[in-house]
Scaffold this motif. Sequence first.
Motif, PDB file in Angstrom:
ATOM      1  N   THR A  28     -91.757 103.799  28.958  1.00  0.00           N
ATOM      2  CA  THR A  28     -90.526 103.265  29.541  1.00  0.00           C
ATOM      3  C   THR A  28     -89.494 102.988  28.451  1.00  0.00           C
ATOM      4  OG1 THR A  28     -91.801 102.269  31.327  1.00  0.00           O
ATOM      5  CG2 THR A  28     -89.581 101.424  30.973  1.00  0.00           C
ATOM      6  N   HIS A  29     -89.941 102.435  27.335  1.00  0.00           N
ATOM      7  CA  HIS A  29     -89.029 102.168  26.218  1.00  0.00           C
ATOM      8  C   HIS A  29     -88.489 103.479  25.645  1.00  0.00           C
ATOM      9  CE1 HIS A  29     -87.232 100.223  22.781  1.00  0.00           C
ATOM     10  NE2 HIS A  29     -87.887 101.043  21.982  1.00  0.00           N
ATOM     11  N   TYR A  30     -89.336 104.486  25.521  1.00  0.00           N
ATOM     12  CA  TYR A  30     -88.898 105.794  25.018  1.00  0.00           C
ATOM     13  C   TYR A  30     -87.831 106.386  25.931  1.00  0.00           C
ATOM     14  CZ  TYR A  30     -88.961 110.778  24.054  1.00  0.00           C
ATOM     15  OH  TYR A  30     -88.588 112.058  23.794  1.00  0.00           O
ATOM     16  N   GLN A  31     -88.035 106.317  27.242  1.00  0.00           N
ATOM     17  CA  GLN A  31     -87.057 106.857  28.174  1.00  0.00           C
ATOM     18  C   GLN A  31     -85.739 106.087  28.104  1.00  0.00           C
ATOM     19  OE1 GLN A  31     -87.027 109.558  30.040  1.00  0.00           O
ATOM     20  NE2 GLN A  31     -89.039 110.141  29.256  1.00  0.00           N
ATOM     21  N   LEU A  32     -85.803 104.788  27.922  1.00  0.00           N
ATOM     22  CA  LEU A  32     -84.589 103.977  27.799  1.00  0.00           C
ATOM     23  C   LEU A  32     -83.797 104.381  26.564  1.00  0.00           C
ATOM     24  CD1 LEU A  32     -82.920 101.502  28.800  1.00  0.00           C
ATOM     25  CD2 LEU A  32     -84.299 100.150  27.213  1.00  0.00           C
ATOM     26  N   VAL A  33     -84.463 104.526  25.438  1.00  0.00           N
ATOM     27  CA  VAL A  33     -83.794 104.922  24.198  1.00  0.00           C
ATOM     28  C   VAL A  33     -83.238 106.335  24.335  1.00  0.00           C
ATOM     29  CG1 VAL A  33     -84.189 105.455  21.753  1.00  0.00           C
ATOM     30  CG2 VAL A  33     -85.122 103.364  22.746  1.00  0.00           C
ATOM     31  N   ARG A  34     -83.984 107.222  24.951  1.00  0.00           N
ATOM     32  CA  ARG A  34     -83.547 108.607  25.133  1.00  0.00           C
ATOM     33  C   ARG A  34     -82.303 108.678  26.014  1.00  0.00           C
ATOM     34  NH1 ARG A  34     -84.610 112.498  28.869  1.00  0.00           N
ATOM     35  NH2 ARG A  34     -84.518 114.618  28.107  1.00  0.00           N
ATOM     36  N   LYS A  35     -82.285 107.917  27.086  1.00  0.00           N
ATOM     37  CA  LYS A  35     -81.124 107.936  27.969  1.00  0.00           C
ATOM     38  C   LYS A  35     -79.902 107.317  27.294  1.00  0.00           C
ATOM     39  CE  LYS A  35     -83.422 108.402  32.292  1.00  0.00           C
ATOM     40  NZ  LYS A  35     -83.417 108.158  33.691  1.00  0.00           N
ATOM     41  N   ARG A  36     -80.108 106.310  26.476  1.00  0.00           N
ATOM     42  CA  ARG A  36     -78.982 105.730  25.743  1.00  0.00           C
ATOM     43  C   ARG A  36     -78.406 106.738  24.755  1.00  0.00           C
ATOM     44  NH1 ARG A  36     -81.071  99.595  24.445  1.00  0.00           N
ATOM     45  NH2 ARG A  36     -80.796  98.817  26.564  1.00  0.00           N
ATOM     46  N   CYS A  37     -79.264 107.500  24.085  1.00  0.00           N
ATOM     47  CA  CYS A  37     -78.773 108.530  23.159  1.00  0.00           C
ATOM     48  C   CYS A  37     -78.018 109.609  23.916  1.00  0.00           C
ATOM     49  CB  CYS A  37     -79.934 109.139  22.382  1.00  0.00           C
ATOM     50  SG  CYS A  37     -80.650 108.043  21.160  1.00  0.00           S
ATOM     51  N   LEU A  38     -78.523 110.018  25.082  1.00  0.00           N
ATOM     52  CA  LEU A  38     -77.834 111.022  25.883  1.00  0.00           C
ATOM     53  C   LEU A  38     -76.479 110.505  26.365  1.00  0.00           C
ATOM     54  CD1 LEU A  38     -80.651 112.606  28.048  1.00  0.00           C
ATOM     55  CD2 LEU A  38     -79.264 113.720  26.327  1.00  0.00           C
ATOM     56  N   MET A  39     -76.431 109.251  26.764  1.00  0.00           N
ATOM     57  CA  MET A  39     -75.160 108.680  27.206  1.00  0.00           C
ATOM     58  C   MET A  39     -74.163 108.625  26.053  1.00  0.00           C
ATOM     59  SD  MET A  39     -76.444 105.704  29.814  1.00  0.00           S
ATOM     60  CE  MET A  39     -74.849 104.970  29.959  1.00  0.00           C
ATOM     61  N   ALA A  40     -74.627 108.293  24.863  1.00  0.00           N
ATOM     62  CA  ALA A  40     -73.743 108.260  23.696  1.00  0.00           C
ATOM     63  C   ALA A  40     -73.223 109.664  23.376  1.00  0.00           C
ATOM     64  CB  ALA A  40     -74.474 107.673  22.493  1.00  0.00           C
ATOM     65  N   ALA A  41     -74.104 110.672  23.461  1.00  0.00           N
ATOM     66  CA  ALA A  41     -73.674 112.042  23.206  1.00  0.00           C
ATOM     67  C   ALA A  41     -72.657 112.497  24.240  1.00  0.00           C
ATOM     68  CB  ALA A  41     -74.890 112.972  23.198  1.00  0.00           C
ATOM     69  N   CYS A  42     -72.883 112.163  25.494  1.00  0.00           N
ATOM     70  CA  CYS A  42     -71.945 112.548  26.551  1.00  0.00           C
ATOM     71  C   CYS A  42     -70.602 111.848  26.378  1.00  0.00           C
ATOM     72  CB  CYS A  42     -72.536 112.241  27.925  1.00  0.00           C
ATOM     73  SG  CYS A  42     -73.893 113.324  28.362  1.00  0.00           S
ATOM     74  N   LEU A  43     -70.631 110.586  26.015  1.00  0.00           N
ATOM     75  CA  LEU A  43     -69.388 109.857  25.782  1.00  0.00           C
ATOM     76  C   LEU A  43     -68.620 110.453  24.608  1.00  0.00           C
ATOM     77  CD1 LEU A  43     -67.642 107.423  26.607  1.00  0.00           C
ATOM     78  CD2 LEU A  43     -68.907 106.098  24.921  1.00  0.00           C
ATOM     79  N   LEU A  44     -69.338 110.833  23.561  1.00  0.00           N
ATOM     80  CA  LEU A  44     -68.701 111.450  22.408  1.00  0.00           C
ATOM     81  C   LEU A  44     -68.070 112.788  22.787  1.00  0.00           C
ATOM     82  CD1 LEU A  44     -68.256 111.157  19.344  1.00  0.00           C
ATOM     83  CD2 LEU A  44     -70.350 112.464  19.042  1.00  0.00           C
ATOM     84  N   GLU A  45     -68.753 113.586  23.602  1.00  0.00           N
ATOM     85  CA  GLU A  45     -68.185 114.855  24.047  1.00  0.00           C
ATOM     86  C   GLU A  45     -66.956 114.632  24.922  1.00  0.00           C
ATOM     87  OE1 GLU A  45     -71.524 116.622  25.949  1.00  0.00           O
ATOM     88  OE2 GLU A  45     -72.177 117.650  24.129  1.00  0.00           O
ATOM     89  N   PHE A  46     -67.016 113.646  25.791  1.00  0.00           N
ATOM     90  CA  PHE A  46     -65.881 113.357  26.658  1.00  0.00           C
ATOM     91  C   PHE A  46     -64.664 112.918  25.844  1.00  0.00           C
ATOM     92  CE2 PHE A  46     -63.511 110.560  29.593  1.00  0.00           C
ATOM     93  CZ  PHE A  46     -63.212 111.506  30.572  1.00  0.00           C
ATOM     94  N   VAL A  47     -64.876 112.033  24.881  1.00  0.00           N
ATOM     95  CA  VAL A  47     -63.777 111.571  24.025  1.00  0.00           C
ATOM     96  C   VAL A  47     -63.243 112.723  23.175  1.00  0.00           C
ATOM     97  CG1 VAL A  47     -63.228 110.054  22.070  1.00  0.00           C
ATOM     98  CG2 VAL A  47     -64.485 109.166  24.029  1.00  0.00           C
ATOM     99  N   GLY A  48     -64.147 113.580  22.691  1.00  0.00           N
ATOM    100  CA  GLY A  48     -63.701 114.746  21.936  1.00  0.00           C
ATOM    101  C   GLY A  48     -62.855 115.676  22.789  1.00  0.00           C
ATOM    102  N   GLY A  49     -63.228 115.875  24.040  1.00  0.00           N
ATOM    103  CA  GLY A  49     -62.441 116.699  24.943  1.00  0.00           C
ATOM    104  C   GLY A  49     -61.082 116.098  25.231  1.00  0.00           C
ATOM    105  N   LEU A  50     -61.056 114.792  25.436  1.00  0.00           N
ATOM    106  CA  LEU A  50     -59.766 114.130  25.651  1.00  0.00           C
ATOM    107  C   LEU A  50     -58.874 114.226  24.411  1.00  0.00           C
ATOM    108  CD1 LEU A  50     -60.701 110.902  27.634  1.00  0.00           C
ATOM    109  CD2 LEU A  50     -59.550 112.953  28.476  1.00  0.00           C
ATOM    110  N   THR A  51     -59.481 114.163  23.240  1.00  0.00           N
ATOM    111  CA  THR A  51     -58.720 114.300  22.000  1.00  0.00           C
ATOM    112  C   THR A  51     -58.113 115.696  21.901  1.00  0.00           C
ATOM    113  OG1 THR A  51     -60.182 112.709  20.921  1.00  0.00           O
ATOM    114  CG2 THR A  51     -58.853 114.114  19.492  1.00  0.00           C
ATOM    115  N   LEU A  52     -58.913 116.709  22.226  1.00  0.00           N
ATOM    116  CA  LEU A  52     -58.382 118.073  22.203  1.00  0.00           C
ATOM    117  C   LEU A  52     -57.267 118.259  23.230  1.00  0.00           C
ATOM    118  CD1 LEU A  52     -61.583 120.271  21.800  1.00  0.00           C
ATOM    119  CD2 LEU A  52     -59.758 119.932  20.138  1.00  0.00           C
ATOM    120  N   MET A  53     -57.443 117.663  24.404  1.00  0.00           N
ATOM    121  CA  MET A  53     -56.400 117.769  25.423  1.00  0.00           C
ATOM    122  C   MET A  53     -55.113 117.089  24.952  1.00  0.00           C
ATOM    123  SD  MET A  53     -58.720 117.093  28.806  1.00  0.00           S
ATOM    124  CE  MET A  53     -57.355 116.806  29.890  1.00  0.00           C
ATOM    125  N   GLY A  54     -55.229 115.935  24.361  1.00  0.00           N
ATOM    126  CA  GLY A  54     -54.054 115.239  23.850  1.00  0.00           C
ATOM    127  C   GLY A  54     -53.410 115.988  22.694  1.00  0.00           C
TER     128      GLY A  54
END
Length: 93
Positions: A28-54
């Motif tokens: 359960t702890h491994y899955q929690l850490v894994r999902k947090r890393c995935l969420m951070a990666a997705c947020l970084l990609e989203f912010v990077g896309g918004l930066t490119l759009m701007g």
Amino acid sequence: MTNQPLLVLSEQRLQHEVQRALAVAAATHYQLVRKRCLMAACLLEFVGGLTLMGLGFHVTGEDFGQGLFLGGIIVGYLGPVWTWILANWQGGD
């Protein structure tokens, strides 16, 4: 009147259940850490896309600006989707 336990378990069975509970907690702890890393990666990609759009609005040259804007849309919206799909493709291992 004496109180007797409803279920009598051997010491080996108790140890097995404790080990199983610890394994479930670790998974359960491994899955929690894994999902947090995935969420951070997705947020970084989203912010990077918004930066490119701007950035597409602030460059000179119509083709270059439009390319940055469309690239930002692809990175910002499809990047997180593909990150989640590929991370969970074969059970997430």
